[in-house]
Every structure is written in structure tokens, then in C-alpha cells.
Design a protein around this motif. Structure first.
Motif, short mmCIF file in Angstrom:
data_model
loop_
_atom_site.label_atom_id
_atom_site.label_comp_id
_atom_site.label_asym_id
_atom_site.label_seq_id
_atom_site.Cartn_x
_atom_site.Cartn_y
_atom_site.Cartn_z
N ALA A 227 -17.54 29.82 7.07
CA ALA A 227 -17.15 28.41 7.01
C ALA A 227 -16.34 28.20 5.73
CB ALA A 227 -18.38 27.51 7.01
N CYS A 228 -15.46 27.22 5.77
CA CYS A 228 -14.62 26.92 4.62
C CYS A 228 -14.55 25.40 4.47
CB CYS A 228 -13.23 27.51 4.84
SG CYS A 228 -12.17 27.38 3.41
N TYR A 229 -14.75 24.91 3.25
CA TYR A 229 -14.76 23.48 2.99
C TYR A 229 -13.80 23.13 1.87
CZ TYR A 229 -19.01 23.64 5.75
OH TYR A 229 -19.92 23.83 6.75
N LEU A 230 -13.36 21.89 1.85
CA LEU A 230 -12.42 21.40 0.85
C LEU A 230 -12.99 20.16 0.20
CD1 LEU A 230 -9.51 21.37 -0.39
CD2 LEU A 230 -8.88 19.90 1.54
N SER A 231 -12.82 20.08 -1.10
CA SER A 231 -13.19 18.90 -1.87
C SER A 231 -12.23 18.82 -3.05
CB SER A 231 -14.64 19.02 -2.35
OG SER A 231 -15.06 17.82 -2.94
N GLY A 232 -12.03 17.63 -3.61
CA GLY A 232 -11.11 17.51 -4.73
C GLY A 232 -11.11 16.13 -5.34
N THR A 233 -10.18 15.93 -6.25
CA THR A 233 -10.10 14.63 -6.91
C THR A 233 -9.65 13.53 -5.95
OG1 THR A 233 -7.86 15.19 -7.67
CG2 THR A 233 -9.68 15.57 -9.21
N PHE A 234 -9.02 13.90 -4.83
CA PHE A 234 -8.59 12.91 -3.83
C PHE A 234 -9.79 12.21 -3.18
CE2 PHE A 234 -8.46 17.18 -2.12
CZ PHE A 234 -9.36 17.11 -1.07
N LYS B 246 0.85 -1.19 0.00
CA LYS B 246 0.00 0.00 0.00
C LYS B 246 0.89 1.24 0.00
CE LYS B 246 -3.95 -1.94 2.39
NZ LYS B 246 -4.86 -1.85 3.53
N PRO B 247 0.50 2.25 -0.77
CA PRO B 247 1.34 3.46 -0.79
C PRO B 247 1.32 4.15 0.57
CG PRO B 247 -0.70 3.85 -1.99
CD PRO B 247 -0.67 2.39 -1.62
N GLN B 248 2.44 4.72 0.94
CA GLN B 248 2.52 5.46 2.18
C GLN B 248 1.69 6.74 2.06
OE1 GLN B 248 4.07 4.54 5.01
NE2 GLN B 248 4.59 2.60 4.05
N GLY C 101 0.74 11.85 -5.07
CA GLY C 101 0.14 12.09 -6.38
C GLY C 101 -0.22 13.56 -6.54
N GLU C 102 -0.84 13.86 -7.68
CA GLU C 102 -1.30 15.22 -7.94
C GLU C 102 -2.81 15.23 -7.92
OE1 GLU C 102 0.32 16.94 -11.46
OE2 GLU C 102 2.34 16.28 -10.98
N TYR C 103 -3.37 16.28 -7.34
CA TYR C 103 -4.82 16.38 -7.17
C TYR C 103 -5.30 17.78 -7.54
CZ TYR C 103 -3.91 12.31 -4.26
OH TYR C 103 -3.49 11.07 -3.80
N ALA C 104 -6.50 17.84 -8.06
CA ALA C 104 -7.17 19.13 -8.25
C ALA C 104 -8.09 19.32 -7.05
CB ALA C 104 -7.99 19.10 -9.54
#
Length: 99
Positions: free
Chosen positions: A59-66, A43-45, A95-98
Motif C-alpha cells: 500500500a502507498c499513502y500520501l500526506s503533506g502540507t496541502f 477563490k483560487p483555481q 502553491g508549493e507543498y512539502a
């Protein structure tokens, strides 16, 4: 008659098992030892990844490709003295994520 006796004697000295069973029939699946399963990929670390936002808001929220944009992850406010600072740390595979 002597030649036939010698021929019979030579035929008796040869191993009969090797000649009597064809090689393709000699080994069956039950005679074989099963191979072990292939090793699993490790499994990747997970990497601690910090996200922050500087700006006045309620309020502040986060969402993405992850997380496939499926969940809103709340960022935490910096407190009374740093109300405009929002941050969260997520453990993500490399990895890279948007976002």
C-alpha cells in the motif's frame, strides 16, 4: 429708519435654512446611503496535481502540507502489469507543498 428697513428687507431675502442648521448637524447616519460590501476575493483555481511512486509495496499513502499532514491519501496501484507503479491526482490550489 430707511436703513433699518433695507437691512430687514435684505435679511428676509437670505435663505434662513442654510444659516440656521450647522453643517455637522445637517447630515445624520439615517440620511446617508450605506456603502456596498467590498467584493469578495475570487477563490483560487484548483490545479490537477499528479503524485506517483515507483516501488514494490502492499500500500502507498500520501500526506503533506496541502492537508496539514492530517490525512493519509491512498495512491492507486497500476494494476497487475504495473504493480510497482502507484499514483493519485489531487485538485490543489496553486502553491508549493512539502509531501
Amino acid at each position: 429708519p430707511q436703513q433699518s428697513a433695507q437691512t430687514q428687507l435684505q435679511a428676509q431675502r437670505q435663505p434662513a435654512a442654510a444659516a440656521s442648521v450647522p453643517r455637522s448637524e445637517a447630515s445624520t447616519p439615517s440620511d446617508c446611503t450605506p456603502l456596498p460590501p467590498p467584493p469578495r476575493a475570487p477563490k483560487p483555481q484548483l490545479v490537477p496535481t499528479a503524485f506517483s511512486w515507483n516501488g514494490e509495496c502492499h500500500a502507498c499513502y500520501l500526506s503533506g502540507t496541502f492537508n496539514r499532514w492530517a490525512e493519509r491519501i491512498p495512491l492507486e496501484n497500476g494494476g497487475f502489469t504495473r504493480r510497482a507503479e502507484w499514483a493519485v491526482v489531487l485538485l490543489l490550489p496553486p502553491g508549493e507543498y512539502a509531501y
